[in-house]
Each structure stands twice: as structure tokens, then as C-alpha cells.
Write a protein that holds these residues in place. Sequence first.
Motif, PDB file in Angstrom:
ATOM      1  N   TYR A  77       0.829  -1.206   0.000  1.00  0.00           N
ATOM      2  CA  TYR A  77       0.000   0.000   0.000  1.00  0.00           C
ATOM      3  C   TYR A  77       0.864   1.257   0.000  1.00  0.00           C
ATOM      4  N   ASP A 101     -14.476   5.635  -1.988  1.00  0.00           N
ATOM      5  CA  ASP A 101     -14.480   4.254  -2.455  1.00  0.00           C
ATOM      6  C   ASP A 101     -13.046   3.736  -2.323  1.00  0.00           C
ATOM      7  N   HIS A 102     -12.789   2.913  -1.299  1.00  0.00           N
ATOM      8  CA  HIS A 102     -11.424   2.472  -1.026  1.00  0.00           C
ATOM      9  C   HIS A 102     -10.904   1.490  -2.066  1.00  0.00           C
ATOM     10  N   SER A 103     -11.784   0.900  -2.863  1.00  0.00           N
ATOM     11  CA  SER A 103     -11.320  -0.034  -3.890  1.00  0.00           C
ATOM     12  C   SER A 103     -10.484   0.683  -4.958  1.00  0.00           C
ATOM     13  N   ARG A 104     -10.623   2.000  -5.056  1.00  0.00           N
ATOM     14  CA  ARG A 104      -9.873   2.763  -6.051  1.00  0.00           C
ATOM     15  C   ARG A 104      -8.376   2.813  -5.730  1.00  0.00           C
ATOM     16  N   ASP A 105      -8.012   2.498  -4.460  1.00  0.00           N
ATOM     17  CA  ASP A 105      -6.595   2.521  -4.084  1.00  0.00           C
ATOM     18  C   ASP A 105      -5.772   1.593  -4.975  1.00  0.00           C
ATOM     19  N   THR A 107      -6.764   0.432  -7.976  1.00  0.00           N
ATOM     20  CA  THR A 107      -7.123   0.546  -9.400  1.00  0.00           C
ATOM     21  C   THR A 107      -6.710   1.934  -9.905  1.00  0.00           C
ATOM     22  N   THR A 140      -4.161 -10.757   1.694  1.00  0.00           N
ATOM     23  CA  THR A 140      -4.635 -11.481   0.514  1.00  0.00           C
ATOM     24  C   THR A 140      -3.605 -12.440  -0.070  1.00  0.00           C
TER      25      THR A 140
END
Length: 280
Positions: A77, A101-105, A107, A140
Motif C-alpha cells: 500500500y 471508495d477504497h477499492s480505487r486505491d 485501481t 490477501t
Amino acid sequence: MGPEEIRRRVSEVTWCHSIDLGHGIVTPGLSNVRPLSDAELPSFDGRSVLDVGAWDGLYSFRAEQAGAAAVTALDHYAWGVDVPARQAYWDKCAAEGALPDHSRDLTDFWDPSLPGRKGFDLAREVLGSRVKPVVGDLMTMELDALGQFDVVLYLGVLYHMPEPLTALRRVRAVTREVAAIETVAVRVLAQRDASLLAFYAGNELGGADFGNWFAPTQNGLVDLCRAAGFRRVEVRRGPPPLQPWRDHFRRNIDRAMHQYRAGTMPLQLRRGPATPPCRA
């Protein structure tokens, strides 16, 4: 590399940690958190060490310098996210009162050139270090491939985890002997012995930082570690002592709650006098 070249390259990096590179050069770390002392860390001598969330590598290099047999610095990260772009997005969310929207980190804001690893790479080069960098997310990645380590450092990471118990279970899975876990914590005066977690949906913890999720009480952290599978938990740095007037306030609250639970006093909330000033 001479001192002047080192200073020039240090000035081109945004540093989190203050790292002594020799030649009278210390990196200008932005962190205002006091580093852990040697007494607050496990012994590294002759041990294998995993530093989770290594960032600039302060503790990775400290472990190596303290005699660790092998050190692995794990991060993804802090190394790969385009922080200025993500911060601009977070600032926009804060201005609009919205949650990001934390998923953008991983992408929109992910940079495969790993701009955030520049400090680590420079410090590793200057120090002549053999610390092994690994790009990966402990939450992950395949843990069997990562392996186990005598000492695992999990410093300043837990409060960034949306699932803290799962995170600690994964820390336990890669720990052979001992893990050092450091986190921000909270203190609840009326329930100072309770195992609690404070949840932050937005940027309430850390101002402009939307990446903070939970802060446990001390007992909450101990119980999380026990639930994750650690057999023994030792607290080496607790909360600072309460100021005298806060201690007095806590005793009064405790007494009132005891009387209320015993049915000897109705619980009433009234506006009282101004908070007394702190006294030396």
C-alpha cells in the motif's frame, strides 16, 4: 555515493520515518509517533524477521543492525499507491461530506512503478543493507509461500485494517515465536476494563486520513491477540497517565454509575461547571 549526493537524493523523497543514514544525515520523517525503544521490541539477534507495512524500512534496518539473521520488508500500500492523487480524491470526499471508495486505491491510484518505495530503496542502498523487499498484502497473499518468521513486526498497521481479528489471525499464522503489535488505542473512562473497539467510518481518526478504521482499548487489543491464537500477550507501552482532574472525574463517574446500577440514584445528565484547568 558521497554525502552531498546522499543529501540530494534524500531531499527528493517524501519520508515517513527518520532514519540515520550515517554521514550526519537523518531522513526528514513526517511521522510524529515516537519510535519504539529497544526495550519495547523483541530481541532480533540471530532471528528471522518479517516487517509488515515496512514503508521506509526503519524497523527493518533496525532489526538487521541488531543482528537479525534475515529480514524481509513487506509492503504494498505505502509503496504502490499514488498518494497525492488519492489525497486529492479524499479531500474532495471530505469537502462533500462523502465516504471514499477504497477499492480505487488498487485501481485508479495504483502505480506499478512503486513510487512510495523510493525511500526504502535509497536507505537500503546507502546502508549497504541486505533486507529483502517483498511487494504484497498480508491480507490477501498466499501465506504458505511467504513462510514463517521468528519475529513479526506489525507496527502502525492494525488500525488500517477493516477486519482487525482476521488481520491478527494472519499475523499469527506467519509468526513462529513472537509478534510485536503497535496500534493507536482509545481509553473509555467509564469502562476502562472493557474490551472495546471504536469504529471510524470516515476521517474522524487522523484528520485527513480516511484509511483508519478501528482503535481498541488496551484490553480490547489483548483479547483480540488472544482470540487470534497468541498464547501469551504482554503490554510494554500502555496509555499515558491521566491528569489529576481527569482521575477525579473518572472516580466520580464510576461512583455515579455504581449508585445508578444499584438503584440508589437516578441517572441525570446536567450541564455542570466548566472543566477545571490542568494543574502541575
